[in-house]
Design an enzyme around this catalytic site. Structure first.
Site, short mmCIF file in Angstrom:
data_model
loop_
_atom_site.label_atom_id
_atom_site.label_comp_id
_atom_site.label_asym_id
_atom_site.label_seq_id
_atom_site.Cartn_x
_atom_site.Cartn_y
_atom_site.Cartn_z
N LEU A 20 0.82 -1.21 0.00
CA LEU A 20 0.00 0.00 0.00
C LEU A 20 0.85 1.26 0.00
O LEU A 20 0.46 2.29 -0.54
CB LEU A 20 -0.91 0.01 1.23
CG LEU A 20 -1.96 -1.10 1.34
CD1 LEU A 20 -2.74 -0.96 2.63
CD2 LEU A 20 -2.90 -1.06 0.15
N GLY A 21 2.00 1.19 0.62
CA GLY A 21 2.86 2.37 0.70
C GLY A 21 4.20 2.00 1.30
O GLY A 21 4.39 0.89 1.81
N HIS A 22 5.15 2.92 1.24
CA HIS A 22 6.46 2.65 1.81
C HIS A 22 7.16 3.94 2.15
O HIS A 22 6.86 5.01 1.63
CB HIS A 22 7.31 1.81 0.86
CG HIS A 22 7.47 2.40 -0.51
ND1 HIS A 22 8.33 3.42 -0.77
CD2 HIS A 22 6.87 2.11 -1.69
CE1 HIS A 22 8.28 3.74 -2.05
NE2 HIS A 22 7.39 2.96 -2.63
N GLY A 23 8.12 3.82 3.07
CA GLY A 23 8.95 4.95 3.45
C GLY A 23 10.39 4.50 3.51
O GLY A 23 10.75 3.47 2.96
N PHE A 25 12.13 3.38 6.06
CA PHE A 25 12.43 2.25 6.93
C PHE A 25 11.35 1.19 6.95
O PHE A 25 11.50 0.17 7.62
CB PHE A 25 12.65 2.75 8.37
CG PHE A 25 13.77 3.73 8.50
CD1 PHE A 25 15.08 3.30 8.54
CD2 PHE A 25 13.52 5.09 8.54
CE1 PHE A 25 16.12 4.20 8.64
CE2 PHE A 25 14.56 6.00 8.64
CZ PHE A 25 15.87 5.55 8.69
N VAL A 28 4.18 -0.78 3.97
CA VAL A 28 2.86 -1.11 4.50
C VAL A 28 2.15 -2.00 3.48
O VAL A 28 2.04 -1.64 2.30
CB VAL A 28 2.02 0.15 4.78
CG1 VAL A 28 0.64 -0.24 5.30
CG2 VAL A 28 2.73 1.04 5.79
N LYS A 43 2.40 -2.95 8.74
CA LYS A 43 3.62 -2.16 8.58
C LYS A 43 4.82 -3.06 8.89
O LYS A 43 4.90 -3.64 9.97
CB LYS A 43 3.59 -0.96 9.53
CG LYS A 43 4.81 -0.06 9.47
CD LYS A 43 4.62 1.10 10.42
CE LYS A 43 5.83 2.01 10.49
NZ LYS A 43 5.63 3.13 11.44
N ASP A 137 4.13 15.85 15.49
CA ASP A 137 4.20 15.98 14.03
C ASP A 137 2.79 15.98 13.44
O ASP A 137 2.53 15.29 12.45
CB ASP A 137 5.05 14.86 13.42
CG ASP A 137 5.46 15.15 11.97
OD1 ASP A 137 5.49 16.34 11.60
OD2 ASP A 137 5.75 14.19 11.24
N LYS A 139 -0.10 17.15 11.24
CA LYS A 139 -0.24 17.84 9.95
C LYS A 139 -1.26 17.06 9.14
O LYS A 139 -1.54 15.88 9.44
CB LYS A 139 1.10 17.91 9.21
CG LYS A 139 1.75 16.56 8.99
CD LYS A 139 3.13 16.69 8.36
CE LYS A 139 3.82 15.34 8.23
NZ LYS A 139 5.16 15.46 7.63
N ASN A 142 -0.71 13.43 8.14
CA ASN A 142 -0.77 12.40 9.18
C ASN A 142 -2.18 12.23 9.74
O ASN A 142 -2.37 11.59 10.78
CB ASN A 142 0.20 12.72 10.32
CG ASN A 142 1.64 12.45 9.93
OD1 ASN A 142 1.90 11.68 9.01
ND2 ASN A 142 2.57 13.08 10.61
N ASP A 155 0.83 7.91 12.53
CA ASP A 155 2.27 8.19 12.57
C ASP A 155 2.71 8.85 13.87
O ASP A 155 2.88 10.07 13.95
CB ASP A 155 2.69 9.04 11.37
CG ASP A 155 4.20 9.01 11.15
OD1 ASP A 155 4.91 8.49 12.03
OD2 ASP A 155 4.66 9.50 10.11
N THR A 177 7.38 19.08 11.38
CA THR A 177 7.43 19.52 9.99
C THR A 177 7.48 21.04 9.97
O THR A 177 6.67 21.69 10.64
CB THR A 177 6.20 19.00 9.22
OG1 THR A 177 6.22 17.57 9.27
CG2 THR A 177 6.20 19.47 7.78
#
Length: 427
Positions: A20-23, A25, A28, A43, A137, A139, A142, A155, A177
């Site tokens: 579904l998604g990634h960053g 580290f 997901v 995750k 954080d 925003k 998130n 998050d 941020t």
């Protein structure tokens, strides 16, 4: 991070599906709980990457925090599992996408719709503060939306617990941020996590109603000065009650900034809801990013400050003559990551075998010389970071080889190739 085979069954409990998604580290995955048949978001964090980055304590803190904050407007952590190489977070699957995407589609929200989300945000934030948890954080990126249009905070990777305060009763880690960070967080004297979160809530409310940020400037140093002064203006379409509430939230003095107990008694907050938020478009997977699509790493305020001399962020922007006080080169650009990468790859292509690309991806490019010099092969690493959706910071460093050869390469080949995509911000 080593790939997770898909489909596969984890611990005999969860069937893993597509990404579904990634960053930087984690990835997901869409997963299914085989016991209940319920969809979850899984995750997956690579231990080796986390340990190398010195972030294991942060991961442990995130787990501890998420176990403490079970609330209707917070993404729920069901369980945590681990193997020798990975940590698995089984979390609530939130299909409505980011609140940020809704704002981007609509331009701005009606006041009654913004009030609906803001009330849910404050309810969840107050719940966290009551348990000694500070998000740090907050925003729109998130804040997720479920199928029914309810807000879910996600998050908690930068969160802090009451036990992390120093003897002065304050937190001291600079994080968050840039456009959403409270002025006291930028300073060095410490800050109250609850008051800093409320500042971020004020920025979020402004964005919901305006469709843009209250503190904007092409130069980050100038933007931080505006934040410290509380220098912003409300658009003419804000109601007087909304203006009063936002002004009290975006008070640069944390001692006089409004508290939750007073906020909930403000006329704008208490006003009865006239209409429900507009129905969401067909559900999207949580933070959907196709597996082959990568994004640059995102910079928070801590990264930006660590790049600079003290709190002077002006080194992020190149001088016209390209002069630097260190061997690295940094510049901002509005070119997408793919465009920056293409330019760097073109430099290697034009070098006709003298330089080759040894790494290329959304997070950066590494170039290496074909022949060894006095100090080995020349190696140049360019790392790409996202400051905002349309602004990137590119940091170029010598990763090997002779310094003189590196400087000649930068001045004769790299700078000319990149000059027209450098965004020269006003000082």
């Amino acid at each position: 991070m080593e790939e997770v085979n898909s489909p596969s069954v984890l611990h005999g409990r969860y069937e893993l599906g597509r990404v579904l998604g990634h960053g930087s580290f984690a990835k997901v995955y869409l997963a299914r709980d085989l016991r209940s048949g319920k969809g979850v978001a899984m995750k997956v964090v690579g231990k080796e990457k986390v340990i190398r980055a010195g972030m294991m304590e942060q991961i442990k803190r995130e787990i501890a925090v998420m176990k403490m904050v079970t609330h209707p407007n917070i993404v729920e952590l069901y369980e945590v599992m681990a193997t020798r190489s990975r940590i698995y977070f089984a979390m609530e699957l939130v299909r409505g996408g980011e609140l940020f995407a809704k704002i981007a589609r609509a331009g701005r929200l009606r006041e009654d719709e913004a009030r609906h989300y803001f009330r849910q945000l404050i309810s969840a934030v107050d719940f966290c503060h009551g348990r000694g948890v500070y998000h740090r954080d907050l925003k729109p990126e998130n804040l997720l939306l479920d199928d029914a249009g309810n807000l879910k905070i996600a998050d908690f990777g930068l969160s802090a617990l009451a036990g992390h305060v120093r003897t002065d009763g304050l937190l001291h880690t600079t994080c968050g941020t840039p456009a959403y960070v409270a002025p006291e967080v930028i300073g060095k004297k410490g800050y109250d996590g609850a008051k800093a979160d409320l500042w971020s809530c004020g920025v979020i409310l402004y964005v919901l109603l305006a469709g843009f940020l209250p503190f904007q400037d092409e130069n980050l140093v100038a933007m931080y000065k505006k934040i410290r002064r509380g220098d912003f203006r409300c658009p003419p379409w804000f109601s007087s009650d909304a203006r009063r509430l936002i002004t009290k939230l975006l008070d640069p003095n944390p001692a006089t900034r409004i508290t939750v107990s007073k906020l909930v008694d403000m006329p704008w907050y208490k006003k009865s809801q006239i209409a429900k938020p507009e129905p969401l478009p067909p559900p999207l997977p949580q933070k959907v990013v196709e597996e082959e699509e990568e994004e640059p790493a995102r910079l928070n305020a801590f990264h930006l400050i660590s790049f600079s001399q003290g709190f002077d962020l002006s080194p992020l922007f190149e001088n016209e003559d390209g002069g630097r006080r260190e061997e690295g080169m940094r510049f901002t650009t509005r070119e997408p990551a793919s465009g920056v990468i293409s330019r760097l790859e073109e430099v290697a292509a034009k070098a006709e075998g003298r330089i080759r690309v040894t790494k290329s991806g959304a997070s950066g490019v590494r170039l290496e010389g074909a022949e060894k010099g006095m100090k080995g092969k020349l190696a140049v690493a360019a790392e790409i970071y996202a400051v905002a959706p349309s602004v990137l910071v590119v940091e170029v460093k010598r990763d090997g080889g002779d310094m003189i050869e590196y400087k000649n390469f930068c001045s004769q080949e790299l700078r000319p190739a990149l000059r027209d995509i450098v965004w020269a911000a006003a000082a």
